[in-house]
Design an enzyme around this catalytic site. Sequence first.
Site, PDB file in Angstrom:
ATOM      1  N   TYR A 136     -31.737  55.521 -14.078  1.00 51.56           N
ATOM      2  CA  TYR A 136     -30.440  56.178 -13.963  1.00 51.56           C
ATOM      3  C   TYR A 136     -29.311  55.214 -14.313  1.00 51.56           C
ATOM      4  O   TYR A 136     -29.274  54.082 -13.818  1.00 51.56           O
ATOM      5  CB  TYR A 136     -30.220  56.716 -12.550  1.00 51.56           C
ATOM      6  CG  TYR A 136     -28.920  57.487 -12.441  1.00 51.56           C
ATOM      7  CD1 TYR A 136     -28.805  58.744 -13.030  1.00 51.56           C
ATOM      8  CD2 TYR A 136     -27.816  56.946 -11.795  1.00 51.56           C
ATOM      9  CE1 TYR A 136     -27.606  59.451 -12.971  1.00 51.56           C
ATOM     10  CE2 TYR A 136     -26.621  57.655 -11.729  1.00 51.56           C
ATOM     11  CZ  TYR A 136     -26.522  58.907 -12.318  1.00 51.56           C
ATOM     12  OH  TYR A 136     -25.340  59.599 -12.263  1.00 51.56           O
ATOM     13  N   GLN A 200     -28.735  65.511  -9.132  1.00 50.31           N
ATOM     14  CA  GLN A 200     -29.581  66.368  -9.976  1.00 50.31           C
ATOM     15  C   GLN A 200     -30.423  65.554 -10.954  1.00 50.31           C
ATOM     16  O   GLN A 200     -31.541  65.948 -11.303  1.00 50.31           O
ATOM     17  CB  GLN A 200     -28.743  67.412 -10.719  1.00 50.31           C
ATOM     18  CG  GLN A 200     -27.639  66.887 -11.598  1.00 50.31           C
ATOM     19  CD  GLN A 200     -26.311  66.764 -10.872  1.00 50.31           C
ATOM     20  OE1 GLN A 200     -26.263  66.488  -9.680  1.00 50.31           O
ATOM     21  NE2 GLN A 200     -25.224  66.971 -11.608  1.00 50.31           N
ATOM     22  N   ASN A 229     -23.648  56.525  -7.238  1.00 53.78           N
ATOM     23  CA  ASN A 229     -22.738  56.762  -6.117  1.00 53.78           C
ATOM     24  C   ASN A 229     -23.511  57.179  -4.865  1.00 53.78           C
ATOM     25  O   ASN A 229     -24.745  57.159  -4.830  1.00 53.78           O
ATOM     26  CB  ASN A 229     -21.674  57.793  -6.493  1.00 53.78           C
ATOM     27  CG  ASN A 229     -22.284  59.152  -6.836  1.00 53.78           C
ATOM     28  OD1 ASN A 229     -23.420  59.460  -6.476  1.00 53.78           O
ATOM     29  ND2 ASN A 229     -21.531  59.974  -7.538  1.00 53.78           N
ATOM     30  N   THR A 252     -20.447  47.792  -4.715  1.00 54.61           N
ATOM     31  CA  THR A 252     -20.673  46.414  -5.136  1.00 54.61           C
ATOM     32  C   THR A 252     -19.979  45.423  -4.206  1.00 54.61           C
ATOM     33  O   THR A 252     -18.992  45.759  -3.542  1.00 54.61           O
ATOM     34  CB  THR A 252     -20.203  46.202  -6.585  1.00 54.61           C
ATOM     35  OG1 THR A 252     -20.649  44.924  -7.048  1.00 54.61           O
ATOM     36  CG2 THR A 252     -18.691  46.287  -6.700  1.00 54.61           C
ATOM     37  N   GLN A 274     -14.727  42.249  -9.137  1.00 52.00           N
ATOM     38  CA  GLN A 274     -15.608  43.191  -8.447  1.00 52.00           C
ATOM     39  C   GLN A 274     -14.827  44.319  -7.791  1.00 52.00           C
ATOM     40  O   GLN A 274     -15.299  45.452  -7.722  1.00 52.00           O
ATOM     41  CB  GLN A 274     -16.455  42.450  -7.412  1.00 52.00           C
ATOM     42  CG  GLN A 274     -17.464  41.495  -8.026  1.00 52.00           C
ATOM     43  CD  GLN A 274     -18.373  42.171  -9.038  1.00 52.00           C
ATOM     44  OE1 GLN A 274     -19.132  43.069  -8.711  1.00 52.00           O
ATOM     45  NE2 GLN A 274     -18.285  41.743 -10.288  1.00 52.00           N
ATOM     46  N   GLU A 343     -24.526  40.926  -2.264  1.00 60.30           N
ATOM     47  CA  GLU A 343     -25.108  41.292  -3.553  1.00 60.30           C
ATOM     48  C   GLU A 343     -24.897  40.142  -4.554  1.00 60.30           C
ATOM     49  O   GLU A 343     -25.822  39.698  -5.222  1.00 60.30           O
ATOM     50  CB  GLU A 343     -24.447  42.565  -4.059  1.00 60.30           C
ATOM     51  CG  GLU A 343     -24.922  43.015  -5.424  1.00 60.30           C
ATOM     52  CD  GLU A 343     -24.109  44.162  -5.982  1.00 60.30           C
ATOM     53  OE1 GLU A 343     -24.591  44.830  -6.908  1.00 60.30           O
ATOM     54  OE2 GLU A 343     -22.973  44.394  -5.501  1.00 60.30           O
ATOM     55  N   HIS A 344     -23.653  39.692  -4.686  1.00 63.49           N
ATOM     56  CA  HIS A 344     -23.310  38.562  -5.551  1.00 63.49           C
ATOM     57  C   HIS A 344     -22.690  37.467  -4.693  1.00 63.49           C
ATOM     58  O   HIS A 344     -21.731  37.730  -3.962  1.00 63.49           O
ATOM     59  CB  HIS A 344     -22.274  38.963  -6.607  1.00 63.49           C
ATOM     60  CG  HIS A 344     -22.616  40.195  -7.397  1.00 63.49           C
ATOM     61  ND1 HIS A 344     -22.104  41.438  -7.089  1.00 63.49           N
ATOM     62  CD2 HIS A 344     -23.414  40.351  -8.475  1.00 63.49           C
ATOM     63  CE1 HIS A 344     -22.568  42.313  -7.964  1.00 63.49           C
ATOM     64  NE2 HIS A 344     -23.366  41.688  -8.810  1.00 63.49           N
ATOM     65  N   ASP A 377     -23.280  39.969 -14.925  1.00 66.41           N
ATOM     66  CA  ASP A 377     -23.214  41.395 -15.234  1.00 66.41           C
ATOM     67  C   ASP A 377     -23.668  41.693 -16.653  1.00 66.41           C
ATOM     68  O   ASP A 377     -24.188  42.782 -16.920  1.00 66.41           O
ATOM     69  CB  ASP A 377     -21.774  41.904 -15.067  1.00 66.41           C
ATOM     70  CG  ASP A 377     -21.373  42.044 -13.613  1.00 66.41           C
ATOM     71  OD1 ASP A 377     -22.271  42.112 -12.756  1.00 66.41           O
ATOM     72  OD2 ASP A 377     -20.155  42.086 -13.342  1.00 66.41           O
ATOM     73  N   GLU A 431     -62.982  47.759  17.519  1.00 62.57           N
ATOM     74  CA  GLU A 431     -61.945  48.770  17.294  1.00 62.57           C
ATOM     75  C   GLU A 431     -62.436  50.175  17.637  1.00 62.57           C
ATOM     76  O   GLU A 431     -61.726  51.154  17.378  1.00 62.57           O
ATOM     77  CB  GLU A 431     -61.472  48.709  15.839  1.00 62.57           C
ATOM     78  CG  GLU A 431     -60.768  47.398  15.494  1.00 62.57           C
ATOM     79  CD  GLU A 431     -60.186  47.376  14.095  1.00 62.57           C
ATOM     80  OE1 GLU A 431     -60.462  48.316  13.312  1.00 62.57           O
ATOM     81  OE2 GLU A 431     -59.440  46.422  13.773  1.00 62.57           O
ATOM     82  N   HIS A 436     -67.630  52.700  10.822  1.00 60.40           N
ATOM     83  CA  HIS A 436     -67.271  51.673   9.855  1.00 60.40           C
ATOM     84  C   HIS A 436     -68.421  50.671   9.702  1.00 60.40           C
ATOM     85  O   HIS A 436     -68.791  50.289   8.579  1.00 60.40           O
ATOM     86  CB  HIS A 436     -66.013  50.915  10.313  1.00 60.40           C
ATOM     87  CG  HIS A 436     -64.725  51.635  10.041  1.00 60.40           C
ATOM     88  ND1 HIS A 436     -64.447  52.881  10.555  1.00 60.40           N
ATOM     89  CD2 HIS A 436     -63.642  51.264   9.299  1.00 60.40           C
ATOM     90  CE1 HIS A 436     -63.239  53.252  10.158  1.00 60.40           C
ATOM     91  NE2 HIS A 436     -62.728  52.289   9.392  1.00 60.40           N
TER      92      HIS A 436
END
Length: 449
Positions: A136, A200, A229, A252, A274, A343-344, A377, A431, A436
């Site tokens: 995306y 969507q 977003n 950001t 930013q 983030e940065h 970037d 167990e 098993h």
Amino acid sequence: MITRIDLRGRALDGSRSSTEQTDPRALVPRAELDVETALAVVRPIVEDVHHRGEAALIELAERFDGVRLTAVRVPEAALAEAAEALDPRVRAALEESIRRARKVHADQRRTDKTTQVVEGGTVTERWVPVDRVGLYVPGGRAVYPSSVVMNVVPAQEAGVGSLAVASPPQKEYGGLPHPTILAACALLGVNEVYAAGGAQAVAMFAYGYRDAAGTVVCRRADLVTGPGNIYVAAAKRLLKGVIGIDAEAGPTEIMVVADATADPGVVAADLISQAEHDPLAAAVLVTDSEELADAVVKELEVRVAATKHVERIREALGGRQSAVVLVDDIEAALVVANGYAAEHLEIQTRDAASDAAKVRNAGAVFVGSFAPVSLGDYLAGSNHVLPTGGCACHSSGLSVQSFLRGIHVVDYSRDALAEAAGLVVALADAEDLPAHGEAVTARFEDREG
């Protein structure tokens, strides 16, 4: 314009003499992002795309983007035309961005490894790319061909066999995504592109869709990556499990750790860079120099007034998520930085490389005065799809690894299993799972007669 937080004298790491203890994770407020509320908005959108496919995507494009599409998939001819019409300077920059990103991401490739556990018993870890991914690329306040590069390159370097890109339709371009987005796809050899935005688009990748004649146009993806977003983040949360996701990206963030040696004009420019993204963007300076703090604030006033997106930047810098933070020393600044997990993270100090080596929590670290976030970037070669909201304390940015799965292949001989049988039975009995153990001992039963 920007809040000032004074943490001097506080025992930030619990080792100082002050009686006041401060949790580094809560020192700097973040923007409020109510993904749970957004879920109520995106749920009917996701269901509509799931059940009505292309018809829903076309109606949602008209509702949210103001365009009436005849088809959601972008014709390949439109990709070629966009590449041909691309400004030569932008084309050269994109091609160099792609080249540098490929160089870095190619070194992230994994190789299969076989370990001999015992004689006759091996475990091989195979690295297998995801079969199909949906990538995306947002298209709201700005155009992000760089995000095409950052999503596509690691997927291609991982060996993903099928990938598709979605970006919102643009009214001014006849319902196609922005032509620079299309051109970037063409330069990367991506020919499957969809004019779909927001929740969507995520739903389209999660479920796929057919056209009115019942023909499959978009196959469902196994993984969806890329920033967006709050509605994109909410759709990812809602559909996690139906699809894999990279992260729920938030606004950001930049944090600059600086001392008195930093250039206040440079620091201010980096904070503004930013804040330009979004009114919810976070811009934080952490410094042990009150003089630098004062100088940066003065620079912000001058530079913000002279830049293009004044209102957006002022709102971001004036929000609760942005601040100038004063600390006793750079050691304390790094405690704040590791607690915040930006983030940065830029390190602009006298011993920048040494200080950067002490950082444990950040999406990406930018060392010294000549490694601004904006380089990352576009052209550093690093990836700019990074964890936000403090997630850098447990998550990584997008990489080749994001598109790979490790599969353990177990190969034991009869003798190797026989050697382990008694131990398997002991653990199975401990167990209370006797079947098993019997699944092992059954292989050694005498069934003659």
